[in-house]
Design an enzyme around this catalytic site. Structure first.
Site, mmCIF file in Angstrom:
data_model
loop_
_atom_site.group_PDB
_atom_site.id
_atom_site.type_symbol
_atom_site.label_atom_id
_atom_site.label_comp_id
_atom_site.label_asym_id
_atom_site.label_seq_id
_atom_site.Cartn_x
_atom_site.Cartn_y
_atom_site.Cartn_z
ATOM 1 N N HIS A 16 1.228 5.052 1.411
ATOM 2 C CA HIS A 16 0.719 6.468 2.362
ATOM 3 C C HIS A 16 1.268 7.402 2.145
ATOM 4 O O HIS A 16 2.038 7.453 2.303
ATOM 5 C CB HIS A 16 0.760 5.492 3.726
ATOM 6 C CG HIS A 16 -0.548 6.502 4.316
ATOM 7 N ND1 HIS A 16 -1.230 5.721 4.105
ATOM 8 C CD2 HIS A 16 0.648 6.611 5.251
ATOM 9 C CE1 HIS A 16 -2.501 7.146 5.781
ATOM 10 N NE2 HIS A 16 -1.069 7.485 6.419
ATOM 11 N N SER B 12 5.257 6.730 2.011
ATOM 12 C CA SER B 12 5.707 5.350 2.955
ATOM 13 C C SER B 12 5.110 4.351 1.957
ATOM 14 O O SER B 12 3.964 4.739 1.213
ATOM 15 C CB SER B 12 5.433 5.539 4.167
ATOM 16 O OG SER B 12 5.447 5.978 5.256
ATOM 17 N N ASP C 254 -3.123 0.676 8.131
ATOM 18 C CA ASP C 254 -1.317 1.868 7.443
ATOM 19 C C ASP C 254 -0.063 0.941 9.164
ATOM 20 O O ASP C 254 0.911 1.968 9.495
ATOM 21 C CB ASP C 254 -1.249 3.528 7.804
ATOM 22 C CG ASP C 254 -2.522 3.675 6.495
ATOM 23 O OD1 ASP C 254 -3.464 4.424 6.692
ATOM 24 O OD2 ASP C 254 -2.457 2.688 5.691
ATOM 25 N N ASN D 83 1.306 -0.996 0.146
ATOM 26 C CA ASN D 83 -0.144 0.104 0.070
ATOM 27 C C ASN D 83 0.913 1.104 -0.465
ATOM 28 O O ASN D 83 1.877 1.264 0.972
ATOM 29 C CB ASN D 83 -0.519 -0.219 1.740
ATOM 30 C CG ASN D 83 -2.061 1.284 1.555
ATOM 31 O OD1 ASN D 83 -2.318 1.597 0.421
ATOM 32 N ND2 ASN D 83 -1.889 1.693 2.879
HETATM 33 C C1 GRF Z 1 -2.530 8.605 -2.487
HETATM 34 O O1 GRF Z 1 -1.617 9.854 -1.799
HETATM 35 C C2 GRF Z 1 -2.882 7.379 -1.893
HETATM 36 O O2 GRF Z 1 -1.173 6.849 -0.749
HETATM 37 C C3 GRF Z 1 -3.045 7.815 -0.711
HETATM 38 O O3 GRF Z 1 -4.533 8.332 -1.614
HETATM 39 C C4 GRF Z 1 -3.984 9.220 -2.381
HETATM 40 C C5 GRF Z 1 -4.279 9.089 -4.622
HETATM 41 O O4 GRF Z 1 -4.072 9.339 -5.020
HETATM 42 N N1 GRF Z 1 -3.752 6.506 0.308
HETATM 43 P P1 GRF Z 1 -4.062 9.030 -6.632
HETATM 44 O O5 GRF Z 1 -5.511 8.320 -6.845
HETATM 45 O O6 GRF Z 1 -2.891 7.990 -6.536
HETATM 46 O O7 GRF Z 1 -3.958 10.168 -7.340
#
Ligand code: GRF
Length: 203
Positions: free
Chosen positions: A108, A135, A144, A106
């Site tokens: 984050h 991360s 997370d 994932n």
């Molecule tokens: C990313 O920063 C991801 O880590 C977080 O939400 C955002 C989604 O961005 N969970 P995208 O949909 O990849 O543009």
């Protein structure tokens, strides 16, 4: 390395992966993109690259477990080596994590273990943090909380709002994600080891 990416929104991280995988030298291919939200804008990136998509909407199921089983079935159709949650804003039921982990990572937008959860960027700003980060973790049953396989600090600039800070985090996130996929594909990063070693897997 066959990769399935799950998104819920704009899919900027997905786009970065699709762009990287367009290079024949890149040792990974996005074989399918899944979402819980049929209206996710990121599906357009998959369509542009001719990558199959699938939608499994939570609202179509009577329980989170039934939804998870349907999502898992769709994912496993593609027999991926790796599943990436990137902007996927749902918690996966334990049965799904158990079936996919540790080949389940994932992205984050914070320097975990700081600011876990769905509002990481806003939380960092509200905490008055002078820096946050990005991360990549191996997904476990927590929010997370899984082993960290990559992380990097990102500065918070006075006057930042959620949009400007997130915009500064995302390129770092994308770079860490692409590098993690490379490391997994070429064997320098073993997810089973990372999962076993827990939080101490911080690079
Ligand atoms: C990313 O920063 C991801 O880590 C977080 O939400 C955002 C989604 O961005 N969970 P995208 O949909 O990849 O543009």
């Amino acid at each position: 390395l066959s990769v399935v990416v799950l998104i819920s929104g704009g899919g900027s991280n997905l786009r970065a992966l699709l762009d990287a995988a367009a290079d024949a030298e890149f040792p990974a291919r996005v074989v399918a993109v899944g979402t819980d939200r049929p209206e996710a804008e990121g599906l357009e990136h998959a369509e542009e690259f001719g990558v199959p998509t699938f939608e499994v909407a939570l609202s179509s199921f009577g329980s989170r477990e039934a939804w998870g089983d349907a999502l898992l079935e769709q994912i496993q159709l593609w027999r991926p080596d790796l599943v990436i949650l990137s902007g996927f804003m749902r918690l996966l039921p334990p049965a799904v994590v158990a079936a996919l982990a540790p080949n389940l990572i994932n992205t984050h937008p914070a320097f975990l273990p700081e600011f876990p959860g769905p509002r990481a960027v806003r939380d960092a700003l509200e905490a008055g943090a002078s820096e946050s980060g990005a991360s990549i973790i191996v997904v476990d049953n927590g929010v997370d909380t899984g082993p960290i396989i990559a992380r990097e600090r990102v500065a918070v600039v006075p006057g930042d709002n959620e949009t400007t800070l997130h915009a500064r985090i995302k390129p770092v996130e994308r770079r860490l994600l692409i590098q993690a996929v490379l490391d997994i594909a070429n064997g320098t990063l073993d997810l089973a080891d990372a999962a076993l070693s827990g939080r101490r897997a911080i690079t």
